[in-house]
Design an enzyme around this catalytic site. Structure first.
Site, PDB file in Angstrom:
ATOM      1  N   LYS A 100       3.393   8.545  19.557  1.00  0.00           N
ATOM      2  CA  LYS A 100       1.957   8.569  19.885  1.00  0.00           C
ATOM      3  C   LYS A 100       1.699   7.680  21.098  1.00  0.00           C
ATOM      4  O   LYS A 100       2.399   6.684  21.317  1.00  0.00           O
ATOM      5  CB  LYS A 100       1.127   8.065  18.702  1.00  0.00           C
ATOM      6  CG  LYS A 100       0.938   9.083  17.590  1.00  0.00           C
ATOM      7  CD  LYS A 100      -0.058   8.548  16.567  1.00  0.00           C
ATOM      8  CE  LYS A 100      -0.195   9.475  15.376  1.00  0.00           C
ATOM      9  NZ  LYS A 100      -0.945   8.862  14.279  1.00  0.00           N
ATOM     10  N   LYS A 110       0.885  -1.183   0.000  1.00  0.00           N
ATOM     11  CA  LYS A 110       0.000   0.000   0.000  1.00  0.00           C
ATOM     12  C   LYS A 110       0.910   1.216   0.000  1.00  0.00           C
ATOM     13  O   LYS A 110       1.814   1.305   0.849  1.00  0.00           O
ATOM     14  CB  LYS A 110      -0.916   0.011   1.223  1.00  0.00           C
ATOM     15  CG  LYS A 110      -1.838   1.242   1.239  1.00  0.00           C
ATOM     16  CD  LYS A 110      -2.938   1.147   2.282  1.00  0.00           C
ATOM     17  CE  LYS A 110      -2.452   1.539   3.652  1.00  0.00           C
ATOM     18  NZ  LYS A 110      -3.567   1.689   4.611  1.00  0.00           N
ATOM     19  N   HIS A 146     -12.655  10.336  12.347  1.00  0.00           N
ATOM     20  CA  HIS A 146     -13.025   9.600  11.129  1.00  0.00           C
ATOM     21  C   HIS A 146     -13.054   8.089  11.379  1.00  0.00           C
ATOM     22  O   HIS A 146     -14.023   7.406  11.064  1.00  0.00           O
ATOM     23  CB  HIS A 146     -11.999   9.955  10.039  1.00  0.00           C
ATOM     24  CG  HIS A 146     -12.257   9.297   8.726  1.00  0.00           C
ATOM     25  ND1 HIS A 146     -13.298   9.652   7.912  1.00  0.00           N
ATOM     26  CD2 HIS A 146     -11.608   8.282   8.098  1.00  0.00           C
ATOM     27  CE1 HIS A 146     -13.279   8.900   6.822  1.00  0.00           C
ATOM     28  NE2 HIS A 146     -12.269   8.051   6.914  1.00  0.00           N
ATOM     29  N   ASN A 193     -14.161  11.857  24.468  1.00  0.00           N
ATOM     30  CA  ASN A 193     -13.239  12.371  23.453  1.00  0.00           C
ATOM     31  C   ASN A 193     -12.597  13.655  23.951  1.00  0.00           C
ATOM     32  O   ASN A 193     -13.220  14.450  24.662  1.00  0.00           O
ATOM     33  CB  ASN A 193     -13.965  12.625  22.126  1.00  0.00           C
ATOM     34  CG  ASN A 193     -12.984  12.832  20.978  1.00  0.00           C
ATOM     35  OD1 ASN A 193     -11.973  12.139  20.895  1.00  0.00           O
ATOM     36  ND2 ASN A 193     -13.267  13.781  20.111  1.00  0.00           N
ATOM     37  N   SER A 237      -5.465  10.398  17.847  1.00  0.00           N
ATOM     38  CA  SER A 237      -4.114  10.725  17.381  1.00  0.00           C
ATOM     39  C   SER A 237      -3.311  11.344  18.524  1.00  0.00           C
ATOM     40  O   SER A 237      -2.457  12.188  18.297  1.00  0.00           O
ATOM     41  CB  SER A 237      -4.213  11.674  16.190  1.00  0.00           C
ATOM     42  OG  SER A 237      -5.078  12.751  16.509  1.00  0.00           O
ATOM     43  N   MET A 242      -6.045   1.294  18.965  1.00  0.00           N
ATOM     44  CA  MET A 242      -5.929   1.333  17.506  1.00  0.00           C
ATOM     45  C   MET A 242      -5.297   2.622  16.977  1.00  0.00           C
ATOM     46  O   MET A 242      -4.955   2.697  15.799  1.00  0.00           O
ATOM     47  CB  MET A 242      -7.327   1.178  16.882  1.00  0.00           C
ATOM     48  CG  MET A 242      -8.087  -0.045  17.338  1.00  0.00           C
ATOM     49  SD  MET A 242      -7.193  -1.600  17.121  1.00  0.00           S
ATOM     50  CE  MET A 242      -7.010  -1.639  15.341  1.00  0.00           C
ATOM     51  N   GLY A 243      -5.151   3.636  17.809  1.00  0.00           N
ATOM     52  CA  GLY A 243      -4.709   4.937  17.300  1.00  0.00           C
ATOM     53  C   GLY A 243      -3.204   5.092  17.168  1.00  0.00           C
ATOM     54  O   GLY A 243      -2.723   5.850  16.338  1.00  0.00           O
ATOM     55  N   THR A 244      -2.445   4.375  17.997  1.00  0.00           N
ATOM     56  CA  THR A 244      -0.996   4.589  18.028  1.00  0.00           C
ATOM     57  C   THR A 244      -0.311   3.771  16.945  1.00  0.00           C
ATOM     58  O   THR A 244      -0.253   2.549  17.025  1.00  0.00           O
ATOM     59  CB  THR A 244      -0.450   4.245  19.430  1.00  0.00           C
ATOM     60  OG1 THR A 244      -1.019   5.173  20.355  1.00  0.00           O
ATOM     61  CG2 THR A 244       1.059   4.371  19.477  1.00  0.00           C
TER      62      THR A 244
HETATM   63  P1  NAD Z   1      -9.137  12.119  13.080  1.00  0.00           P
HETATM   64  O1  NAD Z   1      -8.263  13.300  12.863  1.00  0.00           O
HETATM   65  O2  NAD Z   1     -10.396  11.998  12.293  1.00  0.00           O
HETATM   66  O3  NAD Z   1      -9.533  12.012  14.646  1.00  0.00           O
HETATM   67  C1  NAD Z   1      -8.566  12.203  15.639  1.00  0.00           C
HETATM   68  C2  NAD Z   1      -9.126  11.815  16.984  1.00  0.00           C
HETATM   69  O4  NAD Z   1      -8.101  12.028  17.984  1.00  0.00           O
HETATM   70  C3  NAD Z   1     -10.316  12.664  17.430  1.00  0.00           C
HETATM   71  O5  NAD Z   1     -11.141  11.885  18.246  1.00  0.00           O
HETATM   72  C4  NAD Z   1      -9.650  13.765  18.228  1.00  0.00           C
HETATM   73  O6  NAD Z   1     -10.520  14.395  19.147  1.00  0.00           O
HETATM   74  C5  NAD Z   1      -8.579  12.966  18.943  1.00  0.00           C
HETATM   75  N1  NAD Z   1      -7.468  13.799  19.413  1.00  0.00           N
HETATM   76  C6  NAD Z   1      -6.825  14.773  18.716  1.00  0.00           C
HETATM   77  N2  NAD Z   1      -5.858  15.331  19.484  1.00  0.00           N
HETATM   78  C7  NAD Z   1      -5.903  14.669  20.676  1.00  0.00           C
HETATM   79  C8  NAD Z   1      -5.158  14.768  21.884  1.00  0.00           C
HETATM   80  N3  NAD Z   1      -4.185  15.672  22.016  1.00  0.00           N
HETATM   81  N4  NAD Z   1      -5.459  13.939  22.905  1.00  0.00           N
HETATM   82  C9  NAD Z   1      -6.444  13.017  22.783  1.00  0.00           C
HETATM   83  N5  NAD Z   1      -7.190  12.876  21.660  1.00  0.00           N
HETATM   84  C10 NAD Z   1      -6.908  13.697  20.631  1.00  0.00           C
HETATM   85  O7  NAD Z   1      -8.190  10.852  12.841  1.00  0.00           O
HETATM   86  P2  NAD Z   1      -8.608   9.361  12.477  1.00  0.00           P
HETATM   87  O8  NAD Z   1      -8.525   9.191  11.001  1.00  0.00           O
HETATM   88  O9  NAD Z   1      -9.850   9.001  13.181  1.00  0.00           O
HETATM   89  O10 NAD Z   1      -7.347   8.550  13.079  1.00  0.00           O
HETATM   90  C11 NAD Z   1      -7.195   8.392  14.461  1.00  0.00           C
HETATM   91  C12 NAD Z   1      -5.864   7.728  14.730  1.00  0.00           C
HETATM   92  O11 NAD Z   1      -5.871   6.403  14.194  1.00  0.00           O
HETATM   93  C13 NAD Z   1      -4.659   8.422  14.097  1.00  0.00           C
HETATM   94  O12 NAD Z   1      -3.605   8.437  15.035  1.00  0.00           O
HETATM   95  C14 NAD Z   1      -4.312   7.525  12.927  1.00  0.00           C
HETATM   96  O13 NAD Z   1      -2.954   7.615  12.570  1.00  0.00           O
HETATM   97  C15 NAD Z   1      -4.651   6.177  13.516  1.00  0.00           C
HETATM   98  N6  NAD Z   1      -4.862   5.092  12.548  1.00  0.00           N
HETATM   99  C16 NAD Z   1      -4.439   3.854  12.909  1.00  0.00           C
HETATM  100  C17 NAD Z   1      -4.623   2.786  12.048  1.00  0.00           C
HETATM  101  C18 NAD Z   1      -4.181   1.409  12.458  1.00  0.00           C
HETATM  102  O14 NAD Z   1      -4.184   0.500  11.628  1.00  0.00           O
HETATM  103  N7  NAD Z   1      -3.853   1.177  13.687  1.00  0.00           N
HETATM  104  C19 NAD Z   1      -5.254   2.983  10.804  1.00  0.00           C
HETATM  105  C20 NAD Z   1      -5.726   4.270  10.488  1.00  0.00           C
HETATM  106  C21 NAD Z   1      -5.522   5.324  11.367  1.00  0.00           C
END
Ligand code: NAD
Length: 331
Positions: A236, A77, A148, A170, A209, A229-231
């Site tokens: 992060k 990818k 998202h 959140n 994030s 799942m976010g890190t």
């Molecule tokens: P997004 O920008 O749509 O949403 C970000 C989220 O993080 C929101 O809920 C926001 O309020 C919160 N946030 C922002 N700053 C923050 C902080 N300082 N403290 C706590 N929360 C905070 O992004 P997204 O597309 O929903 O992606 C979220 C995360 O998931 C990103 O870190 C992205 O890289 C990660 N991600 C991981 C995978 C995986 O396979 N593990 C795949 C896709 C995305």
């Protein structure tokens, strides 16, 4: 036949706009579950991730690839994050495309839009962890994050397990109504809570994030399953290392978990070792028992591996070609 002889070959193209009709959540779940199992069995492996700040548009661009010998899937990818896309072009900030290759000849076989696919495969990963590690009697799902990905995560979780209630927190509380709407659409009650309120949850998904921990040990009850799942990048962090030390940590891939995943911080602090982390695939395969008691806190470190993308893309291509909807280009 001499080595230069050409045989007829076609490239299947499945553009982004077609993905929603080609991929069900069940198909994404099955593809991800199978490839996690293949990784744990040593039949599939991911290549080292390349991620570069390209010095243009503040973009991060890179490649995630791998080879699934069991499934016959080879590819990568390519893509990343363009932070100004939405404001400057009306495009989403995450942009990616999957390329598949014939593992026998190396010829390219498919080009597949990777944006929706990424959200669905990421949601499938946490759902696979819920299926294999959460308590069967789990009733309350906690959500940390409302961006998202969170909406995809919530939908997939509610389709995987019969949760009776969703509680959400959140960092930007004004985003929570978007999550509440998904729960309501699926007929499940939603309540916004403060972090200490997360003790009510039987399973929690974190998808933010964040670069600093928000969910701490004191916010989590015994027996909870957490899918982090976010890190997915160095630095992060979503959960406190005090929580990690109370939990049994599983990973999609251990090498990524300890370097770019949630486990990176506990590893640095010396409270977790690489050898302490089983792959989720070993639970799917039955070579690891998984949850060992009703009180155990289990934590899935879902960093996102290239093989997830490839597995889901291969399943999309199969449907698109069989239904005659892929554009076939002779090459
Ligand atoms: P997004 O920008 O749509 O949403 C970000 C989220 O993080 C929101 O809920 C926001 O309020 C919160 N946030 C922002 N700053 C923050 C902080 N300082 N403290 C706590 N929360 C905070 O992004 P997204 O597309 O929903 O992606 C979220 C995360 O998931 C990103 O870190 C992205 O890289 C990660 N991600 C991981 C995978 C995986 O396979 N593990 C795949 C896709 C995305």
């Amino acid at each position: 036949m001499d080595g230069t002889q050409m045989t007829q070959h076609q490239l299947a193209i499945v553009p982004e706009g077609m993905i929603a009709d080609m991929l069900t959540r069940e198909a994404a779940f099955d593809a991800v579950e199978k490839v996690f199992a293949a990784m744990a069995a040593g039949d599939a492996y991911n290549f080292p991730v390349v991620r570069e700040a390209i010095g243009h548009e503040d973009a991060l661009y890179g490649f995630k690839g791998g080879f699934d010998r069991a499934g016959g899937v080879l590819g990568l990818k390519a893509g990343g994050y363009w932070p100004h896309n939405l404001a400057r072009r009306g495009l989403i900030n995450h942009q990616s495309t999957v390329f598949l290759f014939d593992p026998d000849s190396g010829r390219v076989t498919a080009m597949v839009g990777g944006n929706l696919l990424t959200a669905l495969r990421t949601a499938a990963a946490s759902s696979v962890s819920l299926r294999h590690l959460a308590r069967k009697d789990a009733k309350v799902l906690g959500m940390i994050g409302a961006g998202h990905q969170a909406k995809f995560q919530l939908r997939a979780a509610l389709e995987t397990h019969p949760f009776e209630k969703v509680i959400g927190w959140n960092y930007h509380p004004e985003m929570l109504p978007g999550l509440a709407a998904v729960a309501e659409e699926m007929g499940v009650q939603f309540e916004a809570v403060e972090l200490p309120g997360m003790v009510e949850a039987d399973a929690i998904i974190t998808i933010t994030s964040s670069f600093a921990p928000t969910l701490l040990g004191e916010h989590v009850s015994p027996g909870t399953h957490i899918a982090c799942m976010g890190t997915d990048t160095i630095g992060k962090q979503e959960v406190g290392t005090d929580l990690i030390s109370k939990a049994t940590v599983f990973a999609d891939e251990v090498a990524q978990s300890i370097s770019i995943g949630e486990a990176q911080h506990a590893i640095k602090e010396g409270i977790l070792a690489e050898g302490d982390i089983p792959q989720l695939g070993s639970v799917i395969n039955g070579t690891h028992a998984g949850r060992s008691s009703e009180d155990e806190i289990t934590l899935f470190d879902g960093t996102g591996v290239g093989l997830q993308d490839l597995a889901v893309a291969a399943s999309i291509v199969e449907v698109a070609v069989a239904s005659g909807q892929a554009s076939m280009v002779p090459i």
